[in-house]
Design a protein around this motif. Structure first.
Motif, PDB file in Angstrom:
ATOM      1  N   SER A  71       0.622  -1.262   0.017  1.00 44.26           N
ATOM      2  CA  SER A  71       0.185  -0.130  -0.035  1.00 44.26           C
ATOM      3  C   SER A  71       0.876   1.082  -0.020  1.00 44.26           C
ATOM      4  N   LEU A  72       1.681   1.326   0.810  1.00 39.87           N
ATOM      5  CA  LEU A  72       2.395   2.560   1.283  1.00 39.87           C
ATOM      6  C   LEU A  72       3.438   2.797   0.145  1.00 39.87           C
ATOM      7  N   CYS A  73       4.256   1.880  -0.142  1.00 39.93           N
ATOM      8  CA  CYS A  73       5.284   2.052  -1.173  1.00 39.93           C
ATOM      9  C   CYS A  73       4.772   1.926  -2.614  1.00 39.93           C
ATOM     10  N   THR A  74       4.426   0.694  -2.785  1.00 44.73           N
ATOM     11  CA  THR A  74       4.094   0.104  -4.219  1.00 44.73           C
ATOM     12  C   THR A  74       2.935   0.783  -4.528  1.00 44.73           C
ATOM     13  N   GLY A  75       1.956   1.207  -3.776  1.00 42.34           N
ATOM     14  CA  GLY A  75       0.479   1.875  -4.100  1.00 42.34           C
ATOM     15  C   GLY A  75       0.685   3.023  -4.515  1.00 42.34           C
ATOM     16  N   HIS A  76       1.778   3.740  -3.748  1.00 45.35           N
ATOM     17  CA  HIS A  76       1.812   5.168  -4.301  1.00 45.35           C
ATOM     18  C   HIS A  76       2.555   5.470  -5.554  1.00 45.35           C
ATOM     19  N   ILE A  77       3.384   4.536  -5.743  1.00 46.11           N
ATOM     20  CA  ILE A  77       3.818   4.562  -7.328  1.00 46.11           C
ATOM     21  C   ILE A  77       2.799   4.286  -8.353  1.00 46.11           C
ATOM     22  N   LEU A  78       1.998   3.203  -7.978  1.00 51.75           N
ATOM     23  CA  LEU A  78       0.945   3.011  -8.844  1.00 51.75           C
ATOM     24  C   LEU A  78       0.135   3.885  -8.878  1.00 51.75           C
ATOM     25  N   SER A  79      -0.214   4.681  -8.215  1.00 50.00           N
ATOM     26  CA  SER A  79      -1.316   5.701  -7.986  1.00 50.00           C
ATOM     27  C   SER A  79      -0.699   7.077  -8.593  1.00 50.00           C
ATOM     28  N   PHE A  80       0.456   7.414  -8.284  1.00 51.78           N
ATOM     29  CA  PHE A  80       1.013   8.621  -8.659  1.00 51.78           C
ATOM     30  C   PHE A  80       2.181   9.035  -9.398  1.00 51.78           C
ATOM     31  N   GLY A  81       2.839   7.609  -9.866  1.00 55.95           N
ATOM     32  CA  GLY A  81       3.972   7.735 -10.599  1.00 55.95           C
ATOM     33  C   GLY A  81       3.840   7.867 -11.995  1.00 55.95           C
ATOM     34  N   GLU A 115       4.419   7.105 -16.124  1.00 61.16           N
ATOM     35  CA  GLU A 115       4.756   5.833 -16.943  1.00 61.16           C
ATOM     36  C   GLU A 115       6.215   5.224 -16.615  1.00 61.16           C
ATOM     37  N   GLU A 116       7.241   5.973 -16.790  1.00 64.45           N
ATOM     38  CA  GLU A 116       8.573   5.705 -16.530  1.00 64.45           C
ATOM     39  C   GLU A 116       8.800   5.039 -15.360  1.00 64.45           C
ATOM     40  N   GLN A 117       8.456   5.852 -14.365  1.00 62.28           N
ATOM     41  CA  GLN A 117       8.541   5.528 -12.924  1.00 62.28           C
ATOM     42  C   GLN A 117       7.916   3.945 -12.420  1.00 62.28           C
ATOM     43  N   LYS A 118       6.754   3.902 -13.084  1.00 60.50           N
ATOM     44  CA  LYS A 118       5.946   2.497 -12.935  1.00 60.50           C
ATOM     45  C   LYS A 118       6.855   1.579 -13.582  1.00 60.50           C
TER      46      LYS A 118
END
Length: 171
Positions: free
Chosen positions: A92-102, A104-107
């Protein structure tokens, strides 16, 4: 409204339950007494998709819903709250934030390694004098050419000592 679990959700719950009984329960007191963070258990959960439950297949995750995510955390935490909390923090906290707010390059760069548990993730928000009050944090990030320079201190970061990737909050 139908509150019955789908067959998929039931299967995911059973997989998590079986995993916890086999790979966590026999060792939890040993880990607790030695203060061991069982990285190998998280790597095994990664192989089963539990470290990237919500992450789409395109990024190496299980591509499941919050119904399945909830039962994974629930079944693991029933056996060991510490492993359940670390699993939730990673998802949730780490992966979820990248998924929600990252972007495309970051994802593409971070999610495949996190979703498979090649890397363990953490979320760096908490500071000694402000707790989890993001509005009053003192940690700063200043752009220096193409790099960001972070200045500050974070405390009490779940998974922090064992994380390969920490998503850090700064002003």
């Amino acid at each position: 409204m139908n509150f019955q679990q789908s067959e998929l959700t039931q299967q995911v719950a059973q997989t998590a339950r079986d995993f916890a009984q086999q790979h966590i329960k026999p060792y939890l007191m040993e880990w607790d007494e030695s203060q061991e963070f069982p990285v190998h258990v998280f790597k095994e959960m990664g192989k089963l998709g539990m470290m990237g439950v919500l992450v789409p297949h395109d990024y190496g995750g299980a591509g499941l819903s919050y119904f399945e995510y909830k039962v994974v955390i629930e079944e693991i935490a029933k056996v060991c709250g510490s492993v359940g909390l670390s699993l939730a923090a990673h998802n949730s906290l780490c992966t979820g934030h990248i998924l929600s707010f990252g972007n495309e390059e970051q994802k593409k760069k971070w999610l495949p390694k996190l979703a498979t548990a090649e890397w363990i993730g953490a979320w760096g928000l908490t500071e000694a004098n402000t707790g989890s009050d993001a509005g009053n944090m003192k940690c700063t990030a200043v752009k220096d050419g193409n790099e960001w320079v972070i200045n500050g201190t974070k405390n009490w970061i779940t998974n922090g000592p064992h994380a390969d990737y920490i998503l850090v909050f700064a002003v």
